[in-house]
Scaffold this active site. Structure first.
Site, PDB file in Angstrom:
ATOM      1  N   TYR A 169       8.670  19.786  44.485  1.00  0.00           N
ATOM      2  CA  TYR A 169       8.644  19.036  43.221  1.00  0.00           C
ATOM      3  C   TYR A 169       8.792  19.964  42.019  1.00  0.00           C
ATOM      4  O   TYR A 169       9.616  19.699  41.130  1.00  0.00           O
ATOM      5  CB  TYR A 169       7.365  18.199  43.124  1.00  0.00           C
ATOM      6  N   GLU A 219      16.022  20.145  37.129  1.00  0.00           N
ATOM      7  CA  GLU A 219      16.455  18.983  36.351  1.00  0.00           C
ATOM      8  C   GLU A 219      16.361  19.266  34.850  1.00  0.00           C
ATOM      9  O   GLU A 219      17.325  19.057  34.100  1.00  0.00           O
ATOM     10  CB  GLU A 219      15.591  17.763  36.716  1.00  0.00           C
TER      11      GLU A 219
END
Length: 253
Positions: free
Chosen positions: A179, A186
């Site tokens: 994550y 991102e």
């Protein structure tokens, strides 16, 4: 590990993808990912999960192979179409949640899929300037490993009614590393695209126009970045809670 049947599937999928233009990809993804939703009595859910797992495996295989052979600059070109297909097909996960086919709450699924669609189409596809950055490789690998673990775990539970304890641990622990690497990639790619978004004015609508409406994609992207600030810690805490409950339940059983 990819077996011979997986490699054959990859070659067949690659041939199909080479014939698909971007404007038809959204429709193909919904058909490819939504067979179970359209014909639930004829296609078991476990086959749907197996298909999604194979798609993620295909992307990971191409990404790692390209990274090893020609560097991170070429990773996006190698995975572009299967990545677009897989991430667009994930829209069906939201519909599956709405109609009760899966237990995952839509409130948790929607932000994840929304951000991935935004990165896939709004950033990577739209702005070639960021496609050769090394963050693309870390993004694709993080996404793919996460999906392989998740889809294979739920596929086993659908097919056999249970999953091995090591698979359960991996399902609810791998996010501890994946994550942060995924979110960092991102945010980094969105940030890198900002100057190109501003100068190109792509997707922006200026007044005057017949709709009397204006939209600035640059400021919309800044808003997306701002949402990551409270959103990322919230999702991480949510997944920590999921992990705690799942592993505690496993120990009791």
């Amino acid at each position: 590990m990819l077996f011979t049947s997986d490699l054959s599937a990859i070659k067949s999928s690659t041939l199909l993808l080479s014939l698909v233009s971007p404007k038809n990809l959204f429709f193909l993804a919904l058909v490819h990912g939504g067979v179970f939703l359209l014909r639930p009595s004829r296609v078991p859910h476990s086959l749907q999960l197996d298909r999604l797992c194979r798609m993620a495996s295909q992307i990971l295989y191409f990404a790692v192979k390209t990274l090893k052979e020609s560097g991170h600059e070429n990773v996006y070109e190698a995975v572009e179409k299967p990545l677009q297909l897989a991430q667009t097909a994930a829209v069906l996960e939201i519909l599956h949640g709405l109609v009760g086919l899966v237990r995952s709450p839509v409130s948790a699924t929607l932000p994840q899929i929304g951000s991935r669609l935004f990165l896939t189409w709004g950033i990577l596809y739209s702005f070639p300037e960021v496609q050769s950055h090394f963050l693309v490789a870390s993004l694709v690998i993080s996404w793919s490993i996460t999906e392989i673990i998740r889809y294979s775990f739920f596929g086993l539970k659908e097919a056999l009614g249970f999953a091995p304890s090591w698979h359960l641990w991996l399902r609810y622990s791998s996010f501890l590393v994946l994550y942060p690497t995924g979110i960092t990639s991102e945010v980094g790619l969105i940030y890198l695209a900002l100057p190109h978004i501003k100068t190109s004015e792509m997707y922006s609508v200026r007044m005057p126009n017949t709709l009397n409406f204006s939209f600035d994609f640059f400021y919309a992207t800044l808003l997306v970045l701002a949402i990551y600030v409270p959103g990322s810690p919230h999702m991480y805490r949510y997944m920590l809670g999921q992990r705690r409950r799942a592993l505690s339940k496993s120990k009791r059983e």
